[in-house]
Design a protein around this motif. Structure first.
Motif, short mmCIF file in Angstrom:
data_model
loop_
_atom_site.label_atom_id
_atom_site.label_comp_id
_atom_site.label_asym_id
_atom_site.label_seq_id
_atom_site.Cartn_x
_atom_site.Cartn_y
_atom_site.Cartn_z
N ILE A 104 1.11 -1.11 0.16
CA ILE A 104 -0.12 -0.13 -0.03
C ILE A 104 1.03 1.50 -0.12
N ILE A 105 1.61 1.62 0.78
CA ILE A 105 2.91 1.94 1.09
C ILE A 105 4.06 2.45 -0.53
N PHE A 106 3.62 1.75 -1.72
CA PHE A 106 4.31 1.67 -2.68
C PHE A 106 3.98 2.12 -3.50
N LEU A 107 2.87 2.19 -3.20
CA LEU A 107 0.63 2.31 -4.37
C LEU A 107 0.50 3.82 -3.17
N ILE A 108 0.77 4.07 -2.96
CA ILE A 108 0.59 5.79 -2.21
C ILE A 108 1.55 6.33 -3.10
#
Length: 142
Positions: A104-108
């Motif tokens: 999720i952090i990667f996508l953000i």
């Protein structure tokens, strides 16, 4: 400068306040991901694997106390009773939590990089301007 005034100067910096906000939001986001993993994903994974409850995967290292009245397969109750155990099922759950959070952090970050305007190069002389200045300076000296 007194230590109190140094502390005030330190704490009033924007980067310190930004970090504090980031830590608070990160902790709350971590709880959301933990809830998603424990309440949604792990039951689905358990259902796919035939009703497997990952909290039941543990290796008991110590003896169960004589005063213990619960089931010998209840990880949470055994842990509360102080029995030494390796809870590898819980570890699997935490690894899944981490992977989800990291994804999720990667996508953000990927989204933020795509949406944010590219940083403009610092205004300054071009390479040609610099070379011209160097040439002119060498002519003056030579």
């Amino acid at each position: 400068m007194s230590m109190l005034s140094e502390f005030k100067a330190f704490i009033s910096r924007g980067s310190v306040l930004d970090l504090a906000v980031g830590v608070i939001i990160g902790a709350a986001f971590g709880k959301i991901v933990t809830s998603l993993t424990e309440s949604v994903l792990m039951p689905i994974i358990g259902w796919i694997t035939g009703g497997t409850d990952f909290t039941k995967y543990f290796i008991r290292l110590g003896e169960i106390p004589a005063t213990y009245k619960g089931h010998p397969d209840d990880y949470v109750a055994l842990k509360a009773a102080g029995v030494a155990m390796i809870g590898y099922g819980d570890f699997i759950t935490q690894v899944v939590n981490f992977l989800i959070l990291a994804w999720i952090i990667f996508l953000i970050v990927k989204f933020a990089n795509r949406v944010a305007p590219p940083a403009e190069a610092a205004a300054g002389p071009s390479e040609v301007d610099l070379l011209t200045e160097i040439r002119d300076e060498l002519k003056k000296r030579g």
